[in-house]
Design an enzyme around this catalytic site. Structure first.
Site, PDB file in Angstrom:
ATOM      1  N   ARG B 122       0.807  -1.235   0.000  1.00  0.00           N
ATOM      2  CA  ARG B 122       0.000   0.000   0.000  1.00  0.00           C
ATOM      3  C   ARG B 122       0.836   1.279   0.000  1.00  0.00           C
ATOM      4  O   ARG B 122       0.369   2.338   0.401  1.00  0.00           O
ATOM      5  CB  ARG B 122      -0.975   0.019   1.178  1.00  0.00           C
ATOM      6  N   LYS B 144       2.595  11.121 -11.507  1.00  0.00           N
ATOM      7  CA  LYS B 144       1.739  10.220 -12.277  1.00  0.00           C
ATOM      8  C   LYS B 144       2.480   8.911 -12.487  1.00  0.00           C
ATOM      9  O   LYS B 144       3.588   8.889 -13.014  1.00  0.00           O
ATOM     10  CB  LYS B 144       1.389  10.829 -13.633  1.00  0.00           C
ATOM     11  N   GLU B 186       8.462  16.770 -25.933  1.00  0.00           N
ATOM     12  CA  GLU B 186       7.882  17.270 -24.676  1.00  0.00           C
ATOM     13  C   GLU B 186       8.484  18.626 -24.318  1.00  0.00           C
ATOM     14  O   GLU B 186       7.813  19.466 -23.709  1.00  0.00           O
ATOM     15  CB  GLU B 186       8.106  16.263 -23.538  1.00  0.00           C
ATOM     16  N   LYS B 228       6.952  22.471 -15.373  1.00  0.00           N
ATOM     17  CA  LYS B 228       6.164  21.328 -14.915  1.00  0.00           C
ATOM     18  C   LYS B 228       5.847  21.445 -13.433  1.00  0.00           C
ATOM     19  O   LYS B 228       4.720  21.200 -12.995  1.00  0.00           O
ATOM     20  CB  LYS B 228       6.930  20.024 -15.185  1.00  0.00           C
ATOM     21  N   GLU B 238      -4.776  16.867 -11.351  1.00  0.00           N
ATOM     22  CA  GLU B 238      -5.361  17.157 -12.656  1.00  0.00           C
ATOM     23  C   GLU B 238      -6.862  17.363 -12.611  1.00  0.00           C
ATOM     24  O   GLU B 238      -7.626  16.744 -13.344  1.00  0.00           O
ATOM     25  CB  GLU B 238      -5.008  16.039 -13.669  1.00  0.00           C
ATOM     26  N   ARG B 242      -3.679  21.219 -14.930  1.00  0.00           N
ATOM     27  CA  ARG B 242      -2.641  20.236 -15.232  1.00  0.00           C
ATOM     28  C   ARG B 242      -2.879  19.559 -16.571  1.00  0.00           C
ATOM     29  O   ARG B 242      -1.943  19.097 -17.217  1.00  0.00           O
ATOM     30  CB  ARG B 242      -2.557  19.192 -14.116  1.00  0.00           C
ATOM     31  N   ASN B 246      -1.228  17.921 -21.417  1.00  0.00           N
ATOM     32  CA  ASN B 246      -1.624  16.909 -22.394  1.00  0.00           C
ATOM     33  C   ASN B 246      -1.709  17.468 -23.810  1.00  0.00           C
ATOM     34  O   ASN B 246      -2.256  16.814 -24.694  1.00  0.00           O
ATOM     35  CB  ASN B 246      -2.964  16.298 -21.995  1.00  0.00           C
ATOM     36  N   HIS B 249      -1.451  15.186 -26.672  1.00  0.00           N
ATOM     37  CA  HIS B 249      -1.502  13.817 -26.149  1.00  0.00           C
ATOM     38  C   HIS B 249      -2.780  13.073 -26.516  1.00  0.00           C
ATOM     39  O   HIS B 249      -2.764  11.845 -26.600  1.00  0.00           O
ATOM     40  CB  HIS B 249      -1.303  13.817 -24.638  1.00  0.00           C
ATOM     41  N   HIS B 253      -1.892   9.822 -28.086  1.00  0.00           N
ATOM     42  CA  HIS B 253      -2.234   8.529 -27.475  1.00  0.00           C
ATOM     43  C   HIS B 253      -3.016   7.658 -28.450  1.00  0.00           C
ATOM     44  O   HIS B 253      -2.858   6.434 -28.467  1.00  0.00           O
ATOM     45  CB  HIS B 253      -3.050   8.744 -26.201  1.00  0.00           C
ATOM     46  N   HIS B 266       6.750   7.421 -27.790  1.00  0.00           N
ATOM     47  CA  HIS B 266       5.759   8.343 -27.228  1.00  0.00           C
ATOM     48  C   HIS B 266       5.994   9.768 -27.736  1.00  0.00           C
ATOM     49  O   HIS B 266       5.062  10.438 -28.199  1.00  0.00           O
ATOM     50  CB  HIS B 266       5.825   8.293 -25.699  1.00  0.00           C
TER      51      HIS B 266
END
Lengths: 364, 364
Positions: B122, B144, B186, B228, B238, B242, B246, B249, B253, B266
């Protein structure tokens, strides 16, 4: 006349949430809407519970997009692989970050569905609808989610608090006796670890509780939830006192892991584990033989095992206990009793008392 | 003379952490000790990076219990199944809640190792040691973590902030050119979404950066990390701004998912995606054709694709874009440009501009 209901609160700042306790809650649309307003819902349940209660819950959720995944019943399903079909269904049905996951089941379903909610798209809303006594009084409250690993119980998981817990006492009417008794192990745990007055109450009301007398059950569930909520509020991430809730669990988890999950029910293993912790506390001179006898007698009256399986050797016990999450720097941390109703989390004990406890148990 | 170093801070209250930027950090025992004092450490790396840098890192961690799991290289490893051997090694070696996970690799390793750290028992401490430009400027900062699902990128994961990010610029000396260029996508993203002055700077210094001129690289990495860190500090989970990160993206994606992860890098998919977002913004009349040409020219100068694969149909694009995590109530959310250096997260656009963007791209 409406059924009496109670609502407790788990105080966790902006993550605070209600625990609703009463009969007939599953079909209460307003209450469910209050628990989560999500328009898309994934209900996770199992083959024992879904035939009895899924339709009722769906009626309570009428007007929303409701997807259900029904898993086989049993602790052996509590693994990472069982999460995959749930993720798959959620993605196929286009559930987004604004969706919710509802667990309709016992501890296995609650832990697994909670971990799905914690990790689907990095976290969505979660509602616990526990259908076993064990889940109502313990696992559904507090935000511990996760799955087992072949090498240890609950080794993979996350803290992810539910938005609400809906404890519908009417579902206990259909709970098999063995599960009812297993849940009673966690009930007795609260008494032993921190609520001596509840121990007196239980000794008086145990038979009525096992016979599912509604008023007694309502009081019992609420009392356990209040105990649990207080401990979780004070120590959400188990940096200290929350570990008291693991009374009997270090021994119990070793029993479960050694037997392969699902042979003994969790509550049964915890019952034997509590007797071992109680016996070790007596060996350390912290409680009297009369105290030990009193605790063991209550566990026995609940129809629960008071000793571990006879074929579990001391070496195997130590092997599995060494993997307990509470351990620090390789030192085995145990929850033991300073008195009935007063547990401590400690590494400060004579290992001979542990050795004697393991040896004696192995030959009982 | 010691190499110059910079330390930035991601401000997140009690979860704040430093980003160290400089050369030779991997072997710096004091810095690593400061990043995590854990006595037991699991280093997750891959077959491309480990032969080059694992021994150096191990020397930096001398005196501790260091376990390493070396995974195959590539985006296709970023899945739930790849986490199992890491959990297994941690359990076999008795790593407890007081252990730490260190990611030594690019974005795939960072995301996967971070998710391991988020979910092992956990949650345990986590340190990011990014070894690609992309990971240094983007994925290692912000917490993330996660893995891909066959039906969508990063669909399973958690927010789990690292305790420190150690960006050792010397490791970029061995980064393959294609990866260096992918990382530049990026970098350009930060300029386009919110830092017009950085766009000017990049147009001047792009060639030096691609040639890995140390001073230019140090400034470039620090500038991106500052951007960032500011965005993450303002919106950790987000819920709003935030999502600007993207940019490119949603389209990107879809390219990655449609091609099967790992065919396009990517950064390459994001480069084409940014050109699509820029083109759509021009179609909406939000930016001028000259702005679009300027953005596209920089992406092209970096050696990156400016159009998606020709065989990706409009229908396939829409299918994959419908699964984007930013979507709410089935409405496709996009990040578009109001100006160069000013992006917006919006559902308020003319679908014909999207359709034209998809159609034209599919035939470019």
């Amino acid at each position: 006349m409406p059924e009496p209901r109670q609502t407790l609160t788990v105080e966790l700042g902006e993550r605070s949430y209600p625990i609703h306790i009463g009969r007939g809650l599953l079909a209460d649309r307003a209450l469910l809407q209050n628990a989560t307003a999500a328009e898309s819902v994934m209900v996770v349940s199992n083959e024992a519970v879904a035939p009895l209660y899924l339709d009722t819950l769906k009626a309570g959720l009428a007007g929303r997009q409701v997807i259900a995944t029904v898993l086989p019943d049993g602790e052996q399903e509590k693994r990472l692989e069982s999460m995959l079909p749930v993720f798959d269904e959620m993605l196929v049905n286009g559930l987004g970050r604004d969706s919710a996951v509802i667990a309709l089941g016992g501890g296995v379903i609650g832990d697994l569905a909670g971990f799905v909610a914690a990790t689907y798209q990095r976290g969505v809303a979660f509602v616990q609808i526990p259908t076993t006594l064990l889940a109502m009084v313990d696992s559904s409250v507090g935000g511990k989610t996760g799955v087992n690993h072949p090498r240890g119980k609950n080794m993979i998981g996350a803290f992810h608090q539910p938005r609400a817990v809906v404890a519908d006492l009417s579902v206990l009417d259909t709970l098999p006796d063995r599960e009812m008794r297993a849940g009673m192990a966690e009930v007795i745990k609260y008494a032993l670890l921190g609520d001596a007055a509840f121990l007196d109450w239980l000794e008086t009301h145990l038979d009525e509780a096992l016979a599912r007398e509604p008023g007694v059950l309502a009081e019992l569930v609420a009392r356990c939830c209040r105990n649990k909520a207080a401990i979780v509020s004070a120590d959400e991430r188990e940096s200290g006192q929350r570990a008291l809730l693991n009374l009997g669990h270090t021994f119990g988890h070793a029993i479960e892991a050694a037997r392969g999950y699902g042979d003994w029910l969790h509550g049964e293993a915890i019952a034997a584990g509590m007797c071992m912790a109680t016996g070790m506390s007596r060996r350390l001179g912290w409680i009297s033989p009369a105290d030990e006898a009193r605790a063991t007698a209550l566990i026995e009256r609940a129809g629960l095992p008071t000793t571990p399986p006879a074929d579990l050797s001391t070496a195997r016990f130590r092997e599995f206990m060494a993997r307990d999450k509470k351990n620090r720097h390789g030192q085995l941390t145990l929850v033991l009793l300073k008195a009935l109703g007063e547990a401590v989390v400690t590494t400060d004990y004579d290992d001979q008392a542990l050795e004697a406890t393991l040896t004696e148990s192995a030959h009982d």
